[in-house]
Design an enzyme around this catalytic site. Structure first.
Site, PDB file in Angstrom:
ATOM      1  N   LYS A 152       0.818  -1.217   0.000  1.00  0.00           N
ATOM      2  CA  LYS A 152       0.000   0.000   0.000  1.00  0.00           C
ATOM      3  C   LYS A 152       0.849   1.263   0.000  1.00  0.00           C
ATOM      4  O   LYS A 152       0.411   2.327   0.458  1.00  0.00           O
ATOM      5  CB  LYS A 152      -0.964   0.023   1.194  1.00  0.00           C
ATOM      6  CG  LYS A 152      -1.836  -1.207   1.332  1.00  0.00           C
ATOM      7  CD  LYS A 152      -2.551  -1.566   0.046  1.00  0.00           C
ATOM      8  CE  LYS A 152      -3.528  -0.523  -0.425  1.00  0.00           C
ATOM      9  NZ  LYS A 152      -4.187  -0.895  -1.714  1.00  0.00           N
ATOM     10  N   ARG A 360      -9.084   3.662  -3.226  1.00  0.00           N
ATOM     11  CA  ARG A 360     -10.337   3.497  -2.463  1.00  0.00           C
ATOM     12  C   ARG A 360     -10.508   4.643  -1.458  1.00  0.00           C
ATOM     13  O   ARG A 360      -9.524   5.161  -0.910  1.00  0.00           O
ATOM     14  CB  ARG A 360     -10.335   2.177  -1.699  1.00  0.00           C
ATOM     15  CG  ARG A 360     -10.316   0.922  -2.558  1.00  0.00           C
ATOM     16  CD  ARG A 360     -10.464  -0.287  -1.636  1.00  0.00           C
ATOM     17  NE  ARG A 360     -10.364  -1.555  -2.357  1.00  0.00           N
ATOM     18  CZ  ARG A 360      -9.235  -2.247  -2.477  1.00  0.00           C
ATOM     19  NH1 ARG A 360      -8.116  -1.800  -1.931  1.00  0.00           N
ATOM     20  NH2 ARG A 360      -9.229  -3.379  -3.132  1.00  0.00           N
TER      21      ARG A 360
END
Length: 396
Positions: A152, A360
């Site tokens: 991430k 997201r």
């Protein structure tokens, strides 16, 4: 009386002289042939017997040479560490037939020289002589560069941007060789790699390598010259992004706040939770520095990959020793997604953005929990800045 009797005898018959001559000629011919067969004939033109003997000897020598080549090919094909199947073996046989010689195998990998007649006819460029097979395919190599982390942090974006460069060939999926699939062996790992030409770099990315205790030693054992790239991001933002991804797959997991603390009342952070543990970059870097010098590790800012992708890509290209081909002209900022996209992706003339799983929307996290995490990470961040010699600005 006696004399007159002798004088009256018939003269010798001519047939006797003819027979004697034939016998003499036969004797001389036999002696001559015997002389030639014992290889003492001084005549310049070879006799029919000797000529046929030479042809037989030459044929025998050719057969023996062909058998030797066949045995040599079978041995090299059988001992090949990195075989590529029937097509590669066929090209090897073709080269052997055309070149008419047994080819030496290089130390590291088995590939072949193009036959001289192919190079001469420009069917194979002389630039690639000794580097490609006659069919023109590249060869599979272990990666010379790895994107080892962090999850991430922006590793997928970096890989997709780098694949625009013509001198970089990369695996799309994450192999997870040095953490999960190490027991499968190097041949399994190599077969996952794309074929590359001379001068191209093979790459792969698996973000979990950076936090895998055994990964540095395993990579170093294969090649100490491997270049390592780590994409880092504000560890607090990274932890929330990590949680968001898990939440999308498991909607029933506990809240971010409850997972962050061992005890919410005391405020003790739970460092056993992977989302928190990954962000302690200095601790993981200590492990890597036991096996690799700092100059072999490049740290890319995940934030700058969004705000200035071309600038970060210049640093990466320089680190890999490549020409600066990826520039501002390759990017545009997608306002809807909130991050840069490629104007042209690899092998396509169309714009390319990362998939729906990227970018997201993060859930709302209690500001107090966010501040507790910032206080927790601050000393680790400061140490990381000192170790890398770069200030990432996560504590402003």
């Amino acid at each position: 009386m006696a004399f007159s009797r002798i004088s009256k005898l018939d003269p010798p018959s001519r047939g006797i002289f003819r027979k004697a001559a034939v016998m003499l000629c036969s004797l001389l011919t036999s002696l001559f042939l015997l002389h030639c067969l014992t290889d003492r004939c001084s005549t310049t033109s070879p006799s029919p017997v000797k000529a046929s003997s030479s042809r037989a000897a030459g044929l025998f020598e050719d057969l023996r040479s062909l058998r030797t080549k066949r045995l040599a090919y079978q041995w090299t094909a059988g001992s090949e560490l990195f075989g590529y199947g029937a097509a590669r073996r066929s090209s090897r046989v073709l080269a052997d037939q055309r070149a008419g010689q047994v080819l030496e195998l290089p130390e590291e990998e088995s590939f072949i020289l193009p036959p001289p007649d192919l190079v001469a006819s420009r069917k194979v460029s002389p630039r690639f002589a000794g580097k490609l097979s006659p069919l023109g395919e590249g060869r599979k190599k272990l990666p010379q560069a790895l994107i080892i982390g962090v999850k991430k942090g922006g590793t997928r974006a970096l890989l997709e941007f780098l694949r625009v460069h013509p001198d970089i060939r990369a695996v799309g999926a994450e192999p997870h060789f040095f953490d999960r699939n190490y027991d499968n062996g190097l041949e399994w790992y190599r077969e996952l790699m794309p074929k590359t030409l001379e001068g191209q770099i093979t790459m792969e990315k698996t973000p979990s390598y950076f936090v895998t205790r055994e990964a540095p030693a395993r990579i170093s054992a294969i090649s100490r010259d491997t270049k390592l790239i780590v994409v880092v991001r504000d560890p607090v933002t990274r932890a929330i992004s990590d949680y968001t991804q898990t939440l999308s797959k498991k909607p029933d997991i506990p809240s971010f706040e409850s997972l962050t603390f061992k005890n919410r009342t005391t405020g003790l952070i739970d460092t056993s939770w992977s989302a928190i543990q990954i962000g302690i970059y200095a601790k993981h870097l200590d492990n890597w520095l036991q096996y690799f010098p700092m100059e072999q590790i490049l740290f890319v800012s995940g934030e700058r990959l969004i705000s200035d992708p071309a600038g970060e890509l210049v640093r990466v290209q320089d680190f890999l020793g490549l020409k600066r081909i990826i520039t501002d002209k390759h990017f545009y900022f997608n306002q809807t997604k909130g991050f840069p996209c490629l104007k042209k992706a690899e092998g396509s003339s169309k714009p390319h953005c990362l998939g729906k799983t990227k970018g997201r929307t993060h859930p709302n996290i209690d500001p107090e929990v966010v501040q507790r995490l910032r206080d927790f990470y601050r000393p680790f961040n400061m140490k990381f800045y000192q170790m890398t010699g770069r200030f990432f600005g996560w504590d402003d």
